[in-house]
Design a protein around this motif. Sequence first.
Motif, short mmCIF file in Angstrom:
data_model
loop_
_atom_site.label_atom_id
_atom_site.label_comp_id
_atom_site.label_asym_id
_atom_site.label_seq_id
_atom_site.Cartn_x
_atom_site.Cartn_y
_atom_site.Cartn_z
N TYR A 103 1.22 3.63 7.24
CA TYR A 103 1.50 2.22 6.98
C TYR A 103 2.99 1.92 6.95
O TYR A 103 3.41 0.79 7.22
N TRP B 184 -0.82 8.65 4.45
CA TRP B 184 -1.02 7.20 4.33
C TRP B 184 0.31 6.47 4.32
O TRP B 184 0.48 5.46 5.03
N GLU C 199 -5.61 -1.22 -7.39
CA GLU C 199 -4.60 -1.84 -6.54
C GLU C 199 -4.85 -1.59 -5.06
O GLU C 199 -4.55 -2.45 -4.23
N MET C 200 -5.41 -0.44 -4.71
CA MET C 200 -5.70 -0.20 -3.30
C MET C 200 -6.85 -1.09 -2.81
O MET C 200 -6.89 -1.46 -1.63
N SER D 13 0.83 -1.21 0.00
CA SER D 13 0.00 0.00 0.00
C SER D 13 0.86 1.26 0.00
O SER D 13 0.51 2.25 -0.64
N CYS D 14 1.99 1.22 0.70
CA CYS D 14 2.91 2.37 0.69
C CYS D 14 3.51 2.57 -0.70
O CYS D 14 3.57 3.70 -1.21
N ARG E 261 0.85 -7.73 -8.75
CA ARG E 261 1.21 -6.43 -8.15
C ARG E 261 2.56 -5.96 -8.68
O ARG E 261 2.74 -4.77 -8.97
N GLY F 183 -9.26 2.06 5.54
CA GLY F 183 -7.87 2.35 5.89
C GLY F 183 -7.63 2.32 7.38
O GLY F 183 -6.62 1.75 7.85
N MET G 26 0.84 3.77 -3.16
CA MET G 26 0.51 5.18 -2.96
C MET G 26 1.63 6.07 -3.47
O MET G 26 1.38 7.13 -4.08
N HIS H 79 -4.52 3.04 -9.54
CA HIS H 79 -4.53 3.44 -8.13
C HIS H 79 -5.72 2.82 -7.41
O HIS H 79 -5.57 2.18 -6.35
N PHE I 157 -4.26 -4.24 -2.11
CA PHE I 157 -4.07 -4.03 -0.67
C PHE I 157 -5.24 -4.56 0.16
O PHE I 157 -5.08 -5.43 1.02
#
Length: 398
Positions: free
Chosen positions: A377, A373, A62-63, A32-33, A105, A312, A36, A59, A67
């Motif tokens: 994380y 964010w 994938e989030m 997730s990092c 990913r 989140g 982002m 974006h 994630f």
Amino acid sequence: MHQILDSHKEEQIVPLFRLGFRPFFLLGALFSCLAMLGWLGQLHGWFALPGIGNPIWWHAHEMLFGFGAAIVAGFLLTAVQNWTAHPGVRSWPLALVVGLWALPRCLLPWLGEDNIILMALDLAWLPLCAWFLAKPIIMTRQWRNLFFVPLLLILTLLNGATWLWRDDWNTVEHLLITTVLLFTTLIAVMGGRVIPFFTARGTGQEKAPPRPWLERGALASLWLILLLWLLLPGSWANSLYTMPLYIVAAGLHLCRQLRWQPGDTLAHPLLWSLHLAYLFIPLGLLALTAQAAGLPLSLSLASHLLSAGCMGTMILGMIARVSLGHSGRALHVGRRITMAFALVIVSALVRVLIPLYWPTLTLTGWNLSGWSWIAAYGLFVWVYTPILTRPRVDGRPG
């Protein structure tokens, strides 16, 4: 639970693959990092990912499916061991599932959105998780928890649809918000099971007795909203006709949470983080109401209260707690994780409030949200890497 495992065999397994929460929580948070950071980099033109033709699709996809789905998989593949008293998936079968999750990913930014093999890989890992989840549940007749299996399959179908219709933004946005509502419903179900219990245990007070009409009404309203988004086009699913349902659902979930005594959790970060995460459910539903009423609030802003806010924050709070409990550690977090909880909440709020009230500062809001964010994380990865990659401190399997 621990007597069902062979300690000698367990010691031969790499600690990271001894139970589902370990790789999925750690790698999901790390991903997730990176995702982002990739979003911010493309947004500002710092770099270009050669395989990504539509950064907005990448974006959002994938989030949610990278994630969010990873954390759900890690949680369910761990919880099923408690539910059924059967060993959860571990060792090379777990590594296989994680590998099927990780390959798309890693390769998507380079091989592209049109790659059929990547799409097939991305659609394979959740059904495999569903199989590992269903097998012990059916063997032990734990029918109460069987509904998680079709939920994973519906999530797979939504994922496939976002791949197929990625060039039609109206359709994709509808699919993505439907996915957010699916995650929100899952959080509402699990939140009702664990938040009152965790709160009573952490504060030393009695657990608030559930009111059946409130529990059924709150969950039924969310299930109905999800069903409408699954079956109806966007113009009907989010319209004046659904406003009363949104309002009723928001009120029921707010009343439900207030009965869990959130005011008693201020001294317990592992508790107030979960309560604040749940509060984003009624806030998000009210935002959808405002959008349906024609107020100047986009679907993106409304849905981010549920995705960045509810998902989140709840994910961070749950993975922080579950990782401690299942590694044999005390349920206590220090300043870094407490700061992470605050940062993820800031990330959600600035993502919505700055573009809403100061539209000229929208890009600033996105930047502040993204970096908050990453910091939140990132702190989790920093603190929990040694926890998730080492054996339990009490010497037990898991």
